[in-house]
Each structure stands twice: as C-alpha cells, then as structure tokens.
Design a protein around this motif. Structure first.
Motif, PDB file in Angstrom:
ATOM      1  N   ALA A   9     -24.467  -5.113  64.966  1.00  0.00           N
ATOM      2  CA  ALA A   9     -25.703  -5.049  65.746  1.00  0.00           C
ATOM      3  C   ALA A   9     -26.893  -5.087  64.798  1.00  0.00           C
ATOM      4  CB  ALA A   9     -25.728  -3.785  66.587  1.00  0.00           C
ATOM      5  N   VAL A  10     -27.784  -6.067  64.996  1.00  0.00           N
ATOM      6  CA  VAL A  10     -28.913  -6.257  64.094  1.00  0.00           C
ATOM      7  C   VAL A  10     -30.208  -5.907  64.813  1.00  0.00           C
ATOM      8  CG1 VAL A  10     -30.053  -7.815  62.481  1.00  0.00           C
ATOM      9  CG2 VAL A  10     -27.629  -8.155  63.041  1.00  0.00           C
ATOM     10  N   GLY A  11     -30.756  -4.744  64.493  1.00  0.00           N
ATOM     11  CA  GLY A  11     -32.030  -4.350  65.057  1.00  0.00           C
ATOM     12  C   GLY A  11     -33.176  -4.976  64.295  1.00  0.00           C
ATOM     13  N   HIS A  12     -34.354  -4.981  64.912  1.00  0.00           N
ATOM     14  CA  HIS A  12     -35.531  -5.538  64.238  1.00  0.00           C
ATOM     15  C   HIS A  12     -35.932  -4.681  63.057  1.00  0.00           C
ATOM     16  CE1 HIS A  12     -39.799  -6.263  63.423  1.00  0.00           C
ATOM     17  NE2 HIS A  12     -39.615  -7.475  63.926  1.00  0.00           N
ATOM     18  N   GLY A  13     -35.984  -3.367  63.282  1.00  0.00           N
ATOM     19  CA  GLY A  13     -36.450  -2.436  62.260  1.00  0.00           C
ATOM     20  C   GLY A  13     -37.797  -1.852  62.648  1.00  0.00           C
ATOM     21  N   ALA A  40     -20.917  -1.841  63.780  1.00  0.00           N
ATOM     22  CA  ALA A  40     -21.769  -1.460  62.652  1.00  0.00           C
ATOM     23  C   ALA A  40     -23.211  -1.801  62.988  1.00  0.00           C
ATOM     24  CB  ALA A  40     -21.340  -2.198  61.383  1.00  0.00           C
ATOM     25  N   ALA A  41     -24.139  -1.055  62.406  1.00  0.00           N
ATOM     26  CA  ALA A  41     -25.565  -1.264  62.665  1.00  0.00           C
ATOM     27  C   ALA A  41     -26.282  -1.651  61.385  1.00  0.00           C
ATOM     28  CB  ALA A  41     -26.184   0.012  63.232  1.00  0.00           C
ATOM     29  N   CYS A  42     -27.276  -2.532  61.508  1.00  0.00           N
ATOM     30  CA  CYS A  42     -28.146  -2.858  60.395  1.00  0.00           C
ATOM     31  C   CYS A  42     -29.479  -3.324  60.965  1.00  0.00           C
ATOM     32  CB  CYS A  42     -27.525  -3.924  59.493  1.00  0.00           C
ATOM     33  SG  CYS A  42     -27.328  -5.535  60.288  1.00  0.00           S
ATOM     34  N   PHE A  43     -30.420  -3.648  60.077  1.00  0.00           N
ATOM     35  CA  PHE A  43     -31.766  -4.014  60.518  1.00  0.00           C
ATOM     36  C   PHE A  43     -32.255  -5.232  59.745  1.00  0.00           C
ATOM     37  CE2 PHE A  43     -31.126   0.436  61.410  1.00  0.00           C
ATOM     38  CZ  PHE A  43     -31.598   0.569  62.703  1.00  0.00           C
ATOM     39  N   ASP A  53     -27.231  -6.172  53.071  1.00  0.00           N
ATOM     40  CA  ASP A  53     -26.244  -5.194  52.594  1.00  0.00           C
ATOM     41  C   ASP A  53     -25.075  -5.081  53.557  1.00  0.00           C
ATOM     42  OD1 ASP A  53     -27.765  -4.708  50.367  1.00  0.00           O
ATOM     43  OD2 ASP A  53     -28.662  -2.850  51.142  1.00  0.00           O
ATOM     44  N   ALA A  54     -25.366  -5.126  54.858  1.00  0.00           N
ATOM     45  CA  ALA A  54     -24.293  -5.013  55.840  1.00  0.00           C
ATOM     46  C   ALA A  54     -23.344  -6.199  55.760  1.00  0.00           C
ATOM     47  CB  ALA A  54     -24.882  -4.902  57.247  1.00  0.00           C
ATOM     48  N   VAL A  55     -23.889  -7.406  55.633  1.00  0.00           N
ATOM     49  CA  VAL A  55     -23.049  -8.598  55.530  1.00  0.00           C
ATOM     50  C   VAL A  55     -22.204  -8.544  54.264  1.00  0.00           C
ATOM     51  CG1 VAL A  55     -23.106 -11.110  55.191  1.00  0.00           C
ATOM     52  CG2 VAL A  55     -24.539 -10.048  56.944  1.00  0.00           C
ATOM     53  N   ALA A  56     -22.791  -8.095  53.157  1.00  0.00           N
ATOM     54  CA  ALA A  56     -22.059  -8.014  51.893  1.00  0.00           C
ATOM     55  C   ALA A  56     -20.885  -7.040  51.969  1.00  0.00           C
ATOM     56  CB  ALA A  56     -23.009  -7.606  50.771  1.00  0.00           C
ATOM     57  N   GLY A  57     -20.996  -6.032  52.819  1.00  0.00           N
ATOM     58  CA  GLY A  57     -19.941  -5.034  52.903  1.00  0.00           C
ATOM     59  C   GLY A  57     -18.973  -5.201  54.049  1.00  0.00           C
ATOM     60  N   LEU A  58     -19.022  -6.323  54.760  1.00  0.00           N
ATOM     61  CA  LEU A  58     -18.193  -6.485  55.952  1.00  0.00           C
ATOM     62  C   LEU A  58     -16.697  -6.511  55.637  1.00  0.00           C
ATOM     63  CD1 LEU A  58     -20.218  -9.090  58.050  1.00  0.00           C
ATOM     64  CD2 LEU A  58     -19.667  -6.731  58.689  1.00  0.00           C
ATOM     65  N   GLY A  59     -16.286  -7.360  54.723  1.00  0.00           N
ATOM     66  CA  GLY A  59     -14.873  -7.457  54.390  1.00  0.00           C
ATOM     67  C   GLY A  59     -14.021  -8.109  55.453  1.00  0.00           C
ATOM     68  N   GLY A  60     -14.616  -8.832  56.364  1.00  0.00           N
ATOM     69  CA  GLY A  60     -13.866  -9.479  57.433  1.00  0.00           C
ATOM     70  C   GLY A  60     -14.796 -10.202  58.379  1.00  0.00           C
ATOM     71  N   PRO A  85     -20.477 -17.421  56.155  1.00  0.00           N
ATOM     72  CA  PRO A  85     -19.654 -18.325  56.975  1.00  0.00           C
ATOM     73  C   PRO A  85     -18.644 -17.603  57.854  1.00  0.00           C
ATOM     74  CG  PRO A  85     -18.993 -18.402  54.668  1.00  0.00           C
ATOM     75  CD  PRO A  85     -20.264 -17.626  54.710  1.00  0.00           C
ATOM     76  N   GLY A  86     -18.333 -16.356  57.551  1.00  0.00           N
ATOM     77  CA  GLY A  86     -17.391 -15.605  58.375  1.00  0.00           C
ATOM     78  C   GLY A  86     -18.044 -14.835  59.510  1.00  0.00           C
ATOM     79  N   THR A  87     -19.342 -15.080  59.741  1.00  0.00           N
ATOM     80  CA  THR A  87     -20.065 -14.351  60.776  1.00  0.00           C
ATOM     81  C   THR A  87     -20.653 -15.325  61.796  1.00  0.00           C
ATOM     82  OG1 THR A  87     -20.658 -12.591  59.232  1.00  0.00           O
ATOM     83  CG2 THR A  87     -21.958 -12.752  61.234  1.00  0.00           C
ATOM     84  N   VAL A  88     -20.388 -15.060  63.057  1.00  0.00           N
ATOM     85  CA  VAL A  88     -20.995 -15.821  64.148  1.00  0.00           C
ATOM     86  C   VAL A  88     -22.202 -15.032  64.652  1.00  0.00           C
ATOM     87  CG1 VAL A  88     -20.642 -16.699  66.487  1.00  0.00           C
ATOM     88  CG2 VAL A  88     -18.801 -16.847  64.820  1.00  0.00           C
ATOM     89  N   VAL A  89     -23.284 -15.720  64.965  1.00  0.00           N
ATOM     90  CA  VAL A  89     -24.476 -15.059  65.490  1.00  0.00           C
ATOM     91  C   VAL A  89     -24.549 -15.279  66.998  1.00  0.00           C
ATOM     92  CG1 VAL A  89     -26.985 -14.870  65.393  1.00  0.00           C
ATOM     93  CG2 VAL A  89     -25.679 -15.355  63.310  1.00  0.00           C
ATOM     94  N   ALA A  90     -24.616 -14.194  67.738  1.00  0.00           N
ATOM     95  CA  ALA A  90     -24.680 -14.251  69.201  1.00  0.00           C
ATOM     96  C   ALA A  90     -26.098 -14.589  69.659  1.00  0.00           C
ATOM     97  CB  ALA A  90     -24.248 -12.913  69.798  1.00  0.00           C
ATOM     98  N   ARG A  91     -26.204 -14.881  70.937  1.00  0.00           N
ATOM     99  CA  ARG A  91     -27.512 -15.096  71.549  1.00  0.00           C
ATOM    100  C   ARG A  91     -28.285 -13.780  71.577  1.00  0.00           C
ATOM    101  NH1 ARG A  91     -25.843 -16.949  77.311  1.00  0.00           N
ATOM    102  NH2 ARG A  91     -28.091 -16.899  77.633  1.00  0.00           N
ATOM    103  N   PRO A  92     -29.624 -13.845  71.594  1.00  0.00           N
ATOM    104  CA  PRO A  92     -30.389 -12.609  71.828  1.00  0.00           C
ATOM    105  C   PRO A  92     -30.073 -12.053  73.209  1.00  0.00           C
ATOM    106  CG  PRO A  92     -31.817 -14.527  71.936  1.00  0.00           C
ATOM    107  CD  PRO A  92     -30.493 -15.015  71.430  1.00  0.00           C
ATOM    108  N   LEU A  93     -30.454 -10.824  73.453  1.00  0.00           N
ATOM    109  CA  LEU A  93     -30.032 -10.131  74.668  1.00  0.00           C
ATOM    110  C   LEU A  93     -30.653 -10.701  75.936  1.00  0.00           C
ATOM    111  CD1 LEU A  93     -30.218  -6.470  73.302  1.00  0.00           C
ATOM    112  CD2 LEU A  93     -28.201  -7.949  73.474  1.00  0.00           C
ATOM    113  N   GLY A  94     -31.922 -11.053  75.869  1.00  0.00           N
ATOM    114  CA  GLY A  94     -32.592 -11.480  77.100  1.00  0.00           C
ATOM    115  C   GLY A  94     -32.925 -12.943  77.118  1.00  0.00           C
TER     116      GLY A  94
END
Length: 237
Positions: A9-13, A40-43, A53-60, A85-94
């Motif tokens: 989950a990627v918040g704005h911050g 997991a949460a990041c901003f 940092d969150a992407v670097a520590g995913l491990g999967g 390349p191992g991460t898909v980005v979803a649509r925004p919520l609204g």
C-alpha cells in the motif's frame, strides 16, 4: 518466492502524525478482512518507509496499490517508475461506488444541508479532474441529490468559489464531503472554504478497506498461479 504477492500500500505521505496513523489503522482493517494476505505500507514522499526502501526489501512479487483517490502524477508516473519488474501497480482507488458509500457515512456526522459539495485536494492532471467529477456524480447518485465539486488547491473550480456560488443561488447551509483519505493539510484547507460543515476524511472504513483489496485482486491477475512475475506469467503457454 511467495505464491501470494504482497499488497504494498503506497500512501501519498503527510507531515501530520494523525494522517499517518489513519493510514496505518486503515491497513489494519485490510489485514482483518483478509488475514492470510501479507500487507506492507510505504509512502511516495515525506514519510518513512519510503517506496524505494519498501521495494528494495520486498524479496518477492508484489502488487503496489496507490492509496490515492484518482489519477495523477503519483499513481500514473511516480509509483510505476519506482517499482521493479516483480511489482504490478494497481489502479488508484477512485472513482468508485464504494467510496461514495463511505462518503455518505461520513456525511451522517454533519447536520442536514441545503447543498453538498465534494471537496477534493486538487490536481493538475486532467484525468484526475475527471475522476473527481465522476466521484461527485457517484456520491450524488448515492444520496439522491445533486453534488457539486471543488478543489482545495491547484485546480478549478476552487472549493471556496463553489461554496460561495451555492450561497448566492440560495443555499443557506452548505456541507463539504471531504474527498480525502486522512486528516492533514488539505483537510484544513477544506475547513477554510467557508462551508457550514465539513465531514471527516474517509479514514478507517470497511468500504474503503474492501476497495483496496479489490484493486489488489484486479492487479494480481497479472501474476501466474505460482506467484510468477508478470513477464514470466505472460510467457506461459
């Protein structure tokens, strides 16, 4: 490699501690709805942990779900450009009918009004502006009444101008439905719009938590049945 992609989950911050606490509490609700799913949460900016940092520590494999209410720089450019390349980005919520349901619930905390305005943060992206207009229509459909829209910053029409126009047209009480996930700078700006009442941000709500999982599920279809990366999954016969 995990068979189940992580929900990142990627918040704005925000610099507002209450805003950060709200996002973390919202993700606890997501975990409660689907206990077996790793979350997991990041901003994207300001707060830690950072997206990088969150992407670097995913491990999967992971599905990054932008905790954003519409299209814009972060959801369309920034987050996809910073994930691997191992991460898909979803649509925004609204926009989504589940958000309209949550907004209507928050409006119950305010007195009856002659006019309701959807108050959004603001964006310079035309697609993001279109998303706010669509969100106002969805809320109006849910409430069974017209709902105008305005922006607290960086876009037209300004929320202050919309509130003033409704008063000139005869509305004695104007309420703003806060189209925000959490408290912070933009919620304070909405309070300065001249409205008689302002609803709380959407915050921790089952409809919002359900929508986060729905966006995750939509994007997770890009993975193969064993959690393969999207590129490998696409090469399967």
């Amino acid at each position: 490699m995990s068979a189940t992609p992580i929900l990142l989950a990627v918040g704005h911050g925000t610099r507002d501690p209450a805003g950060v606490a709200t996002i973390r509490a919202l993700l606890e609700r997501v975990r409660a709805l689907r206990p077996a799913l790793p979350v997991a949460a990041c901003f994207a900016e300001i707060c830690a942990p950072s997206l990088d940092d969150a992407v670097a520590g995913l491990g999967g494999p992971a599905v990054a779900v932008p905790l954003m209410l519409g299209r814009g720089y972060h959801s369309l450019v920034d987050i996809p450009g910073r994930t691997g390349p191992g991460t898909v980005v979803a649509r925004p919520l609204g926009p989504h009918a589940l958000l309209a349901r949550a907004l209507a619930d928050r409006l119950r905390a305010t007195p009856p009004a002659d006019a309701v305005v959807l108050g959004a943060a603001g964006t310079s992206d035309p697609s993001g502006m279109a998303d706010v207009r669509a969100a106002a229509r969805l809320l109006g459909r849910h409430l069974g009444r017209p709902v105008a829209h305005g922006f607290a910053a960086s876009a037209e029409p300004s929320l202050t101008d919309v509130v003033g126009d409704l008063r000139r047209r005869g509305a004695r009480r104007v309420t703003v439905a806060s189209y925000l996930l959490a408290p912070g700078f933009f919620h304070r700006r909405i309070h300065d719009s001249g409205a008689d009442a302002v609803s709380p941000p959407i915050g921790v709500h089952d409809a919002l938590a359900t929508l986060i999982l729905r966006r995750y599920d939509e994007a997770a279809l890009a993975y193969g049945p064993l959690g393969e990366t999207p590129q490998k999954a696409a090469s399967r016969p």
